[in-house]
Design an enzyme around this catalytic site. Structure first.
Site, PDB file in Angstrom:
ATOM      1  N   SER A 246      58.409  57.811  74.160  1.00 22.39           N
ATOM      2  CA  SER A 246      58.750  56.719  75.060  1.00 22.39           C
ATOM      3  C   SER A 246      57.443  56.073  75.496  1.00 22.39           C
ATOM      4  O   SER A 246      56.386  56.722  75.470  1.00 22.39           O
ATOM      5  CB  SER A 246      59.498  57.253  76.290  1.00 22.39           C
ATOM      6  OG  SER A 246      59.565  56.280  77.311  1.00 22.39           O
TER       7      SER A 246
ATOM      8  N   TYR B  50      61.215  63.143  83.452  1.00 19.65           N
ATOM      9  CA  TYR B  50      61.319  62.473  82.158  1.00 19.65           C
ATOM     10  C   TYR B  50      59.939  62.099  81.627  1.00 19.65           C
ATOM     11  O   TYR B  50      59.606  62.357  80.466  1.00 19.65           O
ATOM     12  CB  TYR B  50      62.187  61.221  82.303  1.00 19.65           C
ATOM     13  CG  TYR B  50      62.270  60.379  81.056  1.00 19.65           C
ATOM     14  CD1 TYR B  50      63.041  60.786  79.964  1.00 19.65           C
ATOM     15  CD2 TYR B  50      61.575  59.178  80.959  1.00 19.65           C
ATOM     16  CE1 TYR B  50      63.115  60.021  78.817  1.00 19.65           C
ATOM     17  CE2 TYR B  50      61.647  58.401  79.816  1.00 19.65           C
ATOM     18  CZ  TYR B  50      62.419  58.821  78.748  1.00 19.65           C
ATOM     19  OH  TYR B  50      62.486  58.054  77.616  1.00 19.65           O
TER      20      TYR B  50
END
Length: 249
Positions: A133, A146
């Protein structure tokens, strides 16, 4: 001829938006694909139900997938992941932290380790592609667990690239920015999100899952044989842009 003709691939998270798009594109390019997911994934050459947070289960699932692929494995993509998280750092619970680490980081480790062992045994080299990401490169407020898990995936990928090069196994990470998938399409198409993307993404919109799949094909194909240990960012220029400030004196 397809760019992946004759190659055999495993895609974790194959029932999800990005994983499904990658699996479909791989098959369109001539690869045989077995999907691993906790949910059923159809339209593949095989499917094995698996919780990627369970190391023993991943080992067994990868072994079954390799058997379905004819005892060959050339590519693995780790797309299984938890996303989001909306707790400020002091409010992150032990359970939330552990769940993101278990699925996103440990899940990637388990799948890559099992795949690497199969690739080494096969002696043909291979390509490991992790799905990270842009949050592996820059933090987002309220998503600490995350962000940390994806940052770990980034360094896991570099370490694999170094350790596995002697086996002709490459490891690279794709770092997507916002990606439109079925579960968020309605939200991403609201006026507020469209304005936000236009203001923060130089290309003016979120990526589609197919954009990530295109990047995965490049990293999987023989033409990228000397590309390893790197991160391919698919964010429409989001991280490249410096915010501008201004106003009346």
């Amino acid at each position: 001829m397809g760019r992946l003709d004759g190659l055999a691939a495993i895609v974790t998270g194959a029932a999800g938006g990005i994983g499904s798009a990658i699996a479909a594109r791989f098959r369109a390019e001539g690869a045989r694909v077995v999907g691993l997911d906790a949910k059923r994934a159809d339209g593949l050459d095989g499917f094995v139900a698996c919780d990627v947070a369970d190391g023993a289960a991943v080992d067994a699932a990868v072994a079954e997938a390799v058997a379905l692929l004819g005892s060959r494995l050339d590519i693995v993509v780790t797309a299984a992941a938890l996303t989001g998280g909306r707790a400020a750092f002091p409010d992150v619970s032990d359970d939330e932290w552990q769940r993101y680490i278990d699925v996103n980081l440990s899940g990637s480790f388990y799948a890559c380790r099992a795949a690497a062992r199969a690739m080494i045994s096969g002696g043909r080299g291979g390509s490991i592609i992790t799905i990270g990401s842009i949050n592996a490169l820059a933090a987002e407020a309220g998503a600490l667990a995350y962000v940390a898990s994806k940052g770990g995936v980034g360094m896991l990928t570099k370490a694999m690239a170094v350790d596995l090069a002697r086996h002709r196994i490459r490891a690279n990470m794709i770092a997507p920015g916002p990606v439109t998938v079925p579960r968020n399409r309605e939200l991403f198409e609201t006026p507020g999100f469209r304005r936000g993307f236009a203001a923060t993404i130089p290309m003016g919109a979120a990526a589609e899952a197919e954009d990530v799949a295109n990047a995965a094909v490049y990293l999987a194909e023989p033409g990228s044989a000397m590309v390893t240990g790197t991160t391919l960012v698919v964010d429409g220029g989001m991280l490249a842009r410096v915010p501008t400030f201004g106003g009346d004196d």
